[in-house]
Design an enzyme around this catalytic site. Structure first.
Site, PDB file in Angstrom:
ATOM      1  CB  VAL A  33      -4.523  -6.448  -3.438  1.00 42.47           C
ATOM      2  CG1 VAL A  33      -3.250  -5.974  -2.753  1.00 42.47           C
ATOM      3  CG2 VAL A  33      -5.524  -5.312  -3.612  1.00 42.47           C
ATOM      4  CB  ILE A  73      -3.764  11.499   6.909  1.00 41.88           C
ATOM      5  CG1 ILE A  73      -3.818  11.176   8.411  1.00 41.88           C
ATOM      6  CG2 ILE A  73      -2.355  11.915   6.488  1.00 41.88           C
ATOM      7  CD1 ILE A  73      -2.980   9.965   8.819  1.00 41.88           C
ATOM      8  CB  SER A 105       1.651   5.896   1.301  1.00 39.53           C
ATOM      9  OG  SER A 105       1.382   6.117  -0.067  1.00 39.53           O
ATOM     10  CB  ILE A 106      -1.112   5.606   6.191  1.00 40.84           C
ATOM     11  CG1 ILE A 106      -1.932   6.912   6.186  1.00 40.84           C
ATOM     12  CG2 ILE A 106      -1.042   5.036   7.606  1.00 40.84           C
ATOM     13  CD1 ILE A 106      -3.409   6.738   6.543  1.00 40.84           C
ATOM     14  CE  LYS A 109     -10.781   1.814   4.568  1.00 40.04           C
ATOM     15  NZ  LYS A 109      -9.508   1.128   4.267  1.00 40.04           N
ATOM     16  N   GLY A 156       0.782  -1.236   0.000  1.00 44.26           N
ATOM     17  CA  GLY A 156       0.000   0.000   0.000  1.00 44.26           C
ATOM     18  C   GLY A 156       0.810   1.280   0.000  1.00 44.26           C
ATOM     19  CB  ALA A 207     -14.381   3.160  -3.996  1.00 43.77           C
ATOM     20  CG  LEU A 232      -2.648   9.317  -4.646  1.00 41.14           C
ATOM     21  CD1 LEU A 232      -2.311  10.645  -5.311  1.00 41.14           C
ATOM     22  CD2 LEU A 232      -1.801   8.198  -5.223  1.00 41.14           C
ATOM     23  CB  ALA A 233      -6.480   7.416  -0.258  1.00 35.17           C
ATOM     24  CE1 TYR A 242     -13.521   6.527   3.040  1.00 33.75           C
ATOM     25  CE2 TYR A 242     -14.824   5.106   4.469  1.00 33.75           C
ATOM     26  CZ  TYR A 242     -13.614   5.420   3.861  1.00 33.75           C
ATOM     27  OH  TYR A 242     -12.512   4.627   4.070  1.00 33.75           O
TER      28      TYR A 242
HETATM   29  P1  NAD Z   1      -2.577   6.021  -0.424  1.00 32.21           P
HETATM   30  O1  NAD Z   1      -3.257   6.412  -1.678  1.00 32.21           O
HETATM   31  O2  NAD Z   1      -1.191   6.439  -0.226  1.00 32.21           O
HETATM   32  O3  NAD Z   1      -2.677   4.436  -0.229  1.00 32.21           O
HETATM   33  C1  NAD Z   1      -3.658   3.639  -0.824  1.00 32.21           C
HETATM   34  C2  NAD Z   1      -2.920   2.492  -1.473  1.00 32.21           C
HETATM   35  O4  NAD Z   1      -3.824   1.533  -2.018  1.00 32.21           O
HETATM   36  C3  NAD Z   1      -2.019   2.956  -2.633  1.00 32.21           C
HETATM   37  O5  NAD Z   1      -0.704   2.575  -2.364  1.00 32.21           O
HETATM   38  C4  NAD Z   1      -2.555   2.198  -3.816  1.00 32.21           C
HETATM   39  O6  NAD Z   1      -1.561   1.802  -4.726  1.00 32.21           O
HETATM   40  C5  NAD Z   1      -3.162   0.992  -3.118  1.00 32.21           C
HETATM   41  N1  NAD Z   1      -4.067   0.250  -3.980  1.00 32.21           N
HETATM   42  C6  NAD Z   1      -5.260   0.618  -4.500  1.00 32.21           C
HETATM   43  N2  NAD Z   1      -5.734  -0.349  -5.305  1.00 32.21           N
HETATM   44  C7  NAD Z   1      -4.820  -1.349  -5.283  1.00 32.21           C
HETATM   45  C8  NAD Z   1      -4.712  -2.604  -5.939  1.00 32.21           C
HETATM   46  N3  NAD Z   1      -5.670  -3.048  -6.784  1.00 32.21           N
HETATM   47  N4  NAD Z   1      -3.630  -3.374  -5.685  1.00 32.21           N
HETATM   48  C9  NAD Z   1      -2.666  -2.944  -4.849  1.00 32.21           C
HETATM   49  N5  NAD Z   1      -2.695  -1.775  -4.223  1.00 32.21           N
HETATM   50  C10 NAD Z   1      -3.761  -0.982  -4.440  1.00 32.21           C
HETATM   51  O7  NAD Z   1      -3.508   6.584   0.739  1.00 32.21           O
HETATM   52  P2  NAD Z   1      -3.536   6.294   2.322  1.00 32.21           P
HETATM   53  O8  NAD Z   1      -4.376   7.350   2.879  1.00 32.21           O
HETATM   54  O9  NAD Z   1      -2.160   6.092   2.827  1.00 32.21           O
HETATM   55  O10 NAD Z   1      -4.362   4.934   2.388  1.00 32.21           O
HETATM   56  C11 NAD Z   1      -3.872   3.760   3.038  1.00 32.21           C
HETATM   57  C12 NAD Z   1      -4.984   3.125   3.841  1.00 32.21           C
HETATM   58  O11 NAD Z   1      -5.324   3.992   4.917  1.00 32.21           O
HETATM   59  C13 NAD Z   1      -6.264   2.862   3.064  1.00 32.21           C
HETATM   60  O12 NAD Z   1      -6.813   1.628   3.471  1.00 32.21           O
HETATM   61  C14 NAD Z   1      -7.161   3.985   3.522  1.00 32.21           C
HETATM   62  O13 NAD Z   1      -8.516   3.627   3.426  1.00 32.21           O
HETATM   63  C15 NAD Z   1      -6.712   4.104   4.955  1.00 32.21           C
HETATM   64  N6  NAD Z   1      -7.103   5.336   5.650  1.00 32.21           N
HETATM   65  C16 NAD Z   1      -6.771   6.549   5.110  1.00 32.21           C
HETATM   66  C17 NAD Z   1      -7.146   7.715   5.773  1.00 32.21           C
HETATM   67  C18 NAD Z   1      -6.843   9.070   5.200  1.00 32.21           C
HETATM   68  O14 NAD Z   1      -7.502  10.038   5.589  1.00 32.21           O
HETATM   69  N7  NAD Z   1      -5.866   9.210   4.319  1.00 32.21           N
HETATM   70  C19 NAD Z   1      -7.823   7.632   6.998  1.00 32.21           C
HETATM   71  C20 NAD Z   1      -8.126   6.389   7.530  1.00 32.21           C
HETATM   72  C21 NAD Z   1      -7.748   5.235   6.830  1.00 32.21           C
HETATM   73  C1  IMJ Z   2     -12.531   9.460   0.884  1.00 33.06           C
HETATM   74  C2  IMJ Z   2     -13.686   9.785   0.206  1.00 33.06           C
HETATM   75  C3  IMJ Z   2     -14.700  10.509   0.813  1.00 33.06           C
HETATM   76  C4  IMJ Z   2     -14.571  10.934   2.106  1.00 33.06           C
HETATM   77  C5  IMJ Z   2     -13.403  10.617   2.779  1.00 33.06           C
HETATM   78  C6  IMJ Z   2     -12.368   9.886   2.167  1.00 33.06           C
HETATM   79  N1  IMJ Z   2     -12.984  10.890   4.065  1.00 33.06           N
HETATM   80  C7  IMJ Z   2     -11.760  10.367   4.281  1.00 33.06           C
HETATM   81  C8  IMJ Z   2     -11.321   9.735   3.108  1.00 33.06           C
HETATM   82  C9  IMJ Z   2     -13.800  11.640   5.035  1.00 33.06           C
HETATM   83  C10 IMJ Z   2     -11.020  10.450   5.568  1.00 33.06           C
HETATM   84  C11 IMJ Z   2     -10.024   9.013   2.892  1.00 33.06           C
HETATM   85  N2  IMJ Z   2     -10.168   7.579   3.246  1.00 33.06           N
HETATM   86  C12 IMJ Z   2     -10.335   7.235   4.632  1.00 33.06           C
HETATM   87  C13 IMJ Z   2     -10.179   6.543   2.306  1.00 33.06           C
HETATM   88  O1  IMJ Z   2     -10.285   5.391   2.695  1.00 33.06           O
HETATM   89  C14 IMJ Z   2     -10.078   6.812   0.866  1.00 33.06           C
HETATM   90  C15 IMJ Z   2     -10.271   5.825  -0.039  1.00 33.06           C
HETATM   91  C16 IMJ Z   2     -10.321   6.020  -1.471  1.00 33.06           C
HETATM   92  C17 IMJ Z   2     -10.002   7.207  -2.107  1.00 33.06           C
HETATM   93  C18 IMJ Z   2     -10.095   7.303  -3.493  1.00 33.06           C
HETATM   94  C19 IMJ Z   2      -9.819   8.579  -4.251  1.00 33.06           C
HETATM   95  C20 IMJ Z   2      -9.470   8.329  -5.696  1.00 33.06           C
HETATM   96  C21 IMJ Z   2     -10.255   7.233  -6.330  1.00 33.06           C
HETATM   97  N3  IMJ Z   2     -10.686   6.200  -5.587  1.00 33.06           N
HETATM   98  C22 IMJ Z   2     -10.539   6.163  -4.211  1.00 33.06           C
HETATM   99  N4  IMJ Z   2     -10.859   5.025  -3.558  1.00 33.06           N
HETATM  100  C23 IMJ Z   2     -10.739   4.951  -2.234  1.00 33.06           C
HETATM  101  O2  IMJ Z   2     -10.463   7.237  -7.557  1.00 33.06           O
END
Ligand code: NAD
Ligand code: IMJ
Length: 257
Positions: free
Chosen positions: A65, A193, A19-20, A164, A13, A95, A196-197, A157
């Protein structure tokens, strides 16, 4: 401070420096862990470049994955190079953008399937492949990343919230299955945080403001802080904790209003 000397981990990831999963890689590598990192196709260059910054160069492997073949190939290489595995970090979520911009009511069958496949089922597939390598080490620790949108409704979301919820339930069912083999399965539920997501999510700055205003600690969380909490759960310090979802969100989730 948890110690990872002699520990070997696989982290799925990492996309870029925000990235986290990268923060978790740094937190564990800094404490002595030997790592394998996987990347999703388009992020290869970023991940290889980041890897050069770690004290011990990690094994860097491609992994989508959604592909059973990719997962099998990753674990074959990890077995070859490492012999066994002490921890696994799952930080993949996805998503279709459409599902995060249109009303939840309009969630498509394909959009639902993709979100659940990438964001929840993949933990089952990775855990199944990790278990034999962890058994070789007398146990292990598996960690995934989740969000409060599994329990509460956050604008946009949508199907990710459903994914989730499935992911957190998956943590509990896996924990029950593999606990007798001394393998633990936990999740960290992080506050928002800017990764990219989160990029391009309409109103994300507002979400950060609301968290900062309402969370007991009156601030947002940093990826590095999630990294430290992850290091705790992945290390022997967390050895009696399994099936748990640890909130790392400045306490936001306790607020009634
Ligand atoms: P990120 O975009 O850096 O990480 C998401 C990762 O998912 C990327 O490395 C991407 O390559 C990977 N991914 C997506 N589809 C994939 C696939 N088919 N095969 C392999 N890898 C795939 O963003 P992030 O915020 O570091 O997200 C990491 C995790 O933390 C996610 O599960 C996200 O839901 C969770 N999370 C994020 C936040 C936030 O606010 N950023 C908060 C709570 C939880
Ligand atoms: C993502 C979307 C809507 C609201 C959201 C988020 N909030 C937070 C996030 C409130 C915190 C980030 N988050 C926790 C995620 O899990 C994001 C997942 C994600 C983000 C994208 C963006 C680009 C894309 N597909 C994605 N799929 C999952 O095309």
């Amino acid at each position: 401070m948890p110690d990872f000397t002699g520990k070997q981990g696989l982290i799925v990831g990492v996309a870029n420096k925000r990235s986290i999963a990268w923060a978790i890689a740094q937190a564990t590598a800094r404490r002595g862990a030997r790592l394998a990192l996987t990347f999703q196709g388009r992020f290869e260059e970023h991940v290889r470049e980041l890897s050069e910054g770690l004290t011990e160069p990690p094994l860097v492997l491609p992994c989508d994955v959604q592909s059973d073949e990719d997962i099998a190939a990753v674990f074959a290489r990890v077995e070859q190079e490492f012999g066994g595995l002490d921890f696994l970090v799952h930080g993949a979520a996805f998503a279709l953008r459409d599902e995060l911009t249109s009303p939840f009511l309009n969630t498509s069958r394909a959009g639902f399937r993709i979100a659940l496949d990438v964001s929840a089922y993949s933990l089952v597939a990775l855990a199944r492949a990790a278990v034999p390598l962890m058994e070789k080490r007398g146990g292990g620790s598996i960690l995934t990343l989740t969000y409060l949108g599994s329990e509460r409704v956050f604008p946009n979301y949508n199907v990710m919230g459903v994914a989730k919820a499935a992911l957190e339930s998956t943590v509990r069912y896996l924990a029950a299955d593999v606990g007798p083999r001394n393998i633990r399965v936990n999740a960290i539920s992080a506050g928002p945080i800017k990764t990219l997501a989160a990029a391009g999510i309409g109103g994300f700055s507002t979400i950060l403001d609301v968290y900062r205003d309402r969370a007991p600690l009156r601030r947002n969380v940093e990826a590095a802080e999630v990294g430290e909490a992850a290091a705790f759960l992945l290390s022997d310090a967390g050895r009696a904790i399994t099936g748990e979802v640890l909130m790392v969100d400045s306490g936001f989730h306790i607020s009634g209003m």
